[in-house]
Design an enzyme around this catalytic site. Structure first.
Site, PDB file in Angstrom:
ATOM      1  N   TYR A 155       0.087   6.504  -5.620  1.00 25.15           N
ATOM      2  CA  TYR A 155      -0.897   7.586  -5.593  1.00 25.15           C
ATOM      3  C   TYR A 155      -1.394   7.827  -4.165  1.00 25.15           C
ATOM      4  O   TYR A 155      -1.480   8.974  -3.710  1.00 25.15           O
ATOM      5  CB  TYR A 155      -2.065   7.213  -6.506  1.00 25.15           C
ATOM      6  N   ALA A 157       0.103   7.128  -1.352  1.00 29.18           N
ATOM      7  CA  ALA A 157       1.177   7.709  -0.549  1.00 29.18           C
ATOM      8  C   ALA A 157       1.323   9.199  -0.827  1.00 29.18           C
ATOM      9  O   ALA A 157       1.510  10.006   0.092  1.00 29.18           O
ATOM     10  CB  ALA A 157       2.494   6.990  -0.833  1.00 29.18           C
TER      11      ALA A 157
END
Length: 247
Positions: A155, A157
């Protein structure tokens, strides 16, 4: 005059939570609204019915992570509404786990839904926006994309990628008067957070300078600013809506 009077907004993932809040506030501010949903047909109908007295609104069943479907969606919205002035890239999911236990599928799915969708829809709306030399692209990121969070590498990233995407696209489109900004919500209390234990929620609240969780309306109000002419000289920015969490 309403802040979004005469503007057409396309909002992805608007049948619940933050997306729904954005649709509701945009309608009050005079925008005509196209929104997407994947499986929540009943929720889509309810949203249409609840806002139809305020504005023109239509839901489109479309997967924002599908490149070809996104192109078709934008074509349909332009045909139905006559153009697109505002895009809100809101569609997103979580598949939380420590990296040690995270599956490749959970990594791929989050990146596809959260980041590929931003590419798909942004690329699709550029052409109609460039024709009229104006537009506002707003991408929903997260404070997690700024500071990270254990158990959410996928998430984080995807949301950090959305920030880099937004800043780069702002540089590309500035000369065409198309503004690109991101909104980074903090702890926003929605249907998803309602499933957490009250003790956990209270711990979150106490760690926030304003001592409360945010609401979808808090995020929506920030989006109104970025979508309207009030922010005509604002592009390439990340607006934290977090109650001071990252201060």
């Amino acid at each position: 005059m309403k802040l979004l009077e005469g503007k057409v907004a396309l909002i992805t993932g608007a049948t619940r939570g933050i997306g729904k809040g954005i649709a509701e506030v945009f309608a009050v501010q005079g925008a005509r609204i196209a929104f997407t949903y994947v499986g929540s047909v009943e929720r889509a109908k309810v949203l249409e019915e609840s806002l139809s007295s305020l504005t023109q609104i239509k839901g489109f069943q479309s997967d924002a992570s599908d490149f070809e479907a996104s192109k078709r969606l934008v074509d349909e919205v332009v045909q139905e509404f006559g153009g697109i002035d505002i895009l809100v890239n809101n569609a997103g999911i979580t598949r939380d786990n420590l990296l040690f236990r995270m599956s490749k599928e959970d990594w791929d799915t989050v990146i596809k839904v959260n980041l590929d969708s931003v590419f798909n829809l942004s690329k699709a709306v550029i052409k109609p926006m460039m024709k009229v030399r104006k537009g506002s692209i707003i991408t929903m990121t997260s404070v997690v994309g700024v500071k990270g969070n254990a158990g959410q590498v996928n998430y984080a990233a995807s949301k950090a990628g959305a920030i880099g995407f937004t800043k780069s696209l702002a540089l590309e489109l500035g000369s065409r008067n198309i503004r690109c900004n991101a909104v980074a919500p903090g702890f926003i209390e929605t249907e998803m957070t309602a499933a957490l234990e009250e003790k956990t929620i209270e711990e979150w609240r106490q760690g926030i300078p304003l001592k409360r969780g945010g609401t979808p309306r808090d995020v929506a109000n920030a989006c109104v600013f970025l979508a309207s002419d009030l922010s005509g000289y604002v592009t390439g920015q990340v607006l934290n809506v977090d109650g001071g969490m990252l201060t």
